[in-house]
Scaffold this active site. Structure first.
Site, PDB file in Angstrom:
ATOM      1  N   LYS A 246       0.800  -1.239   0.000  1.00 60.21           N
ATOM      2  CA  LYS A 246       0.000   0.000   0.000  1.00 60.21           C
ATOM      3  C   LYS A 246       0.830   1.286   0.000  1.00 60.21           C
ATOM      4  CE  LYS A 246      -2.121  -1.827   3.581  1.00 60.21           C
ATOM      5  NZ  LYS A 246      -3.017  -2.243   4.662  1.00 60.21           N
TER       6      LYS A 246
ATOM      7  N   ASP B 225      -5.414  -6.509  10.321  1.00 53.97           N
ATOM      8  CA  ASP B 225      -6.748  -5.890  10.396  1.00 53.97           C
ATOM      9  C   ASP B 225      -7.875  -6.874  10.081  1.00 53.97           C
ATOM     10  OD1 ASP B 225      -5.885  -5.938   7.763  1.00 53.97           O
ATOM     11  OD2 ASP B 225      -6.477  -3.896   7.279  1.00 53.97           O
TER      12      ASP B 225
END
Ligand code: BGC
Length: 444
Positions: A154, A190
């Site tokens: 990311k 997450d």
């Protein structure tokens, strides 16, 4: 070639018909098996060192949720009986200098934010708190509260973190900032947080998914099937597995996908993520738009220097375009103006909308295919109910993403699709870190 033929070709290069979905599912299962056996695979299948919570865990916990554009700290109380208080949260923006600088500065910034949070929540130095750390990157976990970063994703690239234990780095940094009352008791991805948060209240929840800046999922696996696991195995025990599905690479790439991958900072990696997640959806659309402009099929071939720049078309723009049902597509016109395209016809704006639809529909179909692959790994005949907890901006904010995923689920499974309940688990990753800290506290 006439413009309608070109559009048809593009549409075809993004389509995933049912037979292709079935092939993807087979390959997905094969990669999962290989990953679980410790063989070379695009799916890392990382044991999370934790099972689902029982719902009985209690206490006040702090969670640190890091991995997207925003970084959050929250405090919440687990009350047992599957109930938890509304979290008290603070958000911080992670700037480029934090995510691409030195490890020391990166963790130093986080520690300063923790300090601010403790002050704001009036948690004094004498009050001890357990902290759950959600770190949403591929981590080789070695215990519930330690794990080393395998690689950044990311767009993060802080130096001196790959290969290091991120809990140790955070612990050292907290101490350096004179924060002595925080014990980091759990490290979680997450997806694992999202699964833990939802399954705290819903026993049927066995899959956690993130469809946001990045994408990934985790699920509950029988320990006897985790062939690479050499630690203690009690009979009937389960463990959550972080799949790291963003790196799945058995998907057909078209010319736009290949161009995006080649220009990216991590070519050859995160192939599924580059077709699905919020960091890339807008970029895929942008590459198609630029191609259409070059072929004189849009805006009379008039170039937009802004659109020429990588990542100038965002996934939020895709949502905005696909939400525009106004007569004359005025919102799309407004967006094009911002991109320096001052003249467009309603037909051209319709074409822009069509392109966004093609790209995001593929993303939704890949997401649904991956979810069915995960569920059928646990339960090949889908004979029981499964709740899939999903968090992330693409799933939450795109106007048609959830519906398209749902339609695809039905296409694959027919009536059995009703046994899979996809639910939005908002802020699941943060809340879940606290739940996992509680599980760790209960088992230590
Ligand atoms: C990371 C995963 C994470 C996902 C969603 C991916 O880029 O590799 O660890 O779960 O993004 O945040």
């Amino acid at each position: 070639m006439a413009s309608s033929n070109i559009l048809k070709n593009v549409e075809e290069s993004f389509s995933i018909p049912l037979p292709e979905i079935k092939r993807i599912m087979e390959r997905f299962h094969r990669e999962m098996e290989k990953g679980l056996a410790g063989e070379r695979s695009s799916l890392k299948m990382i044991p999370a060192y934790v099972d689902r919570p029982t719902g009985k865990e209690k206490g006040k916990f702090i969670a640190l949720d890091l991995g997207g554009t925003n970084f959050r700290i929250l405090e919440l109380e687990l009350k047992g009986g599957g109930r938890m208080s509304e979290p008290k949260a603070m958000s911080f923006v992670l700037y480029k200098k934090h995510i691409t600088g030195r490890a020391e500065d990166f963790f130093g910034f986080i520690s300063n934010c923790v300090k601010t949070f403790l002050r704001k929540r009036k948690i004094s130095a004498g009050q001890k708190r357990s902290l759950g750390f959600t770190f949403s990157f591929p981590i080789r976990q070695t215990a519930i509260a330690s794990g080393s970063l395998i690689n950044w994703t990311k767009g993060f690239s802080a130096k001196g973190v790959v290969g290091e234990d991120v809990v140790r780095l955070l612990r050292i940094s907290l101490l350096r900032h004179r924060i002595h009352n925080i014990e980091i008791s759990a490290l979680a991805n997450d997806t694992v947080g999202t699964l833990a948060a939802k399954s705290y209240e819903d026993k049927a929840c066995d899959t956690g998914v993130i469809l946001g800046t990045g994408t990934n999922a985790c699920y509950v696996e029988e320990m006897s099937k985790i062939r690479k696991w050499h630690g203690f195995r009690s009979k009937d025990a389960h463990m959550i597995i972080n799949i790291e599905w963003g790196n799945f690479n058995k998907l057909k790439q078209n010319s736009y996908d290949r161009e995006l991958d080649e220009r990216s900072y991590n070519p050859g990696q995160q192939i599924l993520e580059k077709m699905v997640s919020g960091m890339y959806l807008g970029e895929v659309v942008r590459l198609v738009l630029v191609d259409f402009i070059e072929k004189q099929l849009l805006f009379k071939g008039v170039e937009s220097p802004i659109l020429r720049k990588g990542h100038s078309f965002k996934s939020q723009d895709v949502s905005l375009v696909e939400s525009d049902d106004s007569k004359g597509l005025r919102n799309i016109e407004f967006l094009l103006n911002k991109l320096n395209i001052s003249r467009s016809t309603p037909e051209e704006r319709m074409l822009v909308k069509k392109i966004c639809e093609i790209v995001s529909t593929r993303a939704a179909r890949i997401s649904a295919t991956a979810i069915v692959s995960v569920v059928t790994k646990m339960d090949p005949k889908v004979s029981r109910r499964h709740t899939v907890a999903i968090d992330g901006s693409v799933y939450e904010k795109h106007p048609h993403f959830a519906k398209r995923m749902h339609d695809c689920l039905q296409e694959i499974l027919g009536k059995k699709a009703s046994r899979i309940k996809m639910v939005l688990a908002k802020d699941g990753s943060g809340k879940g870190a606290a739940v996992i800290a509680a599980v760790a506290a209960a088992t230590s």
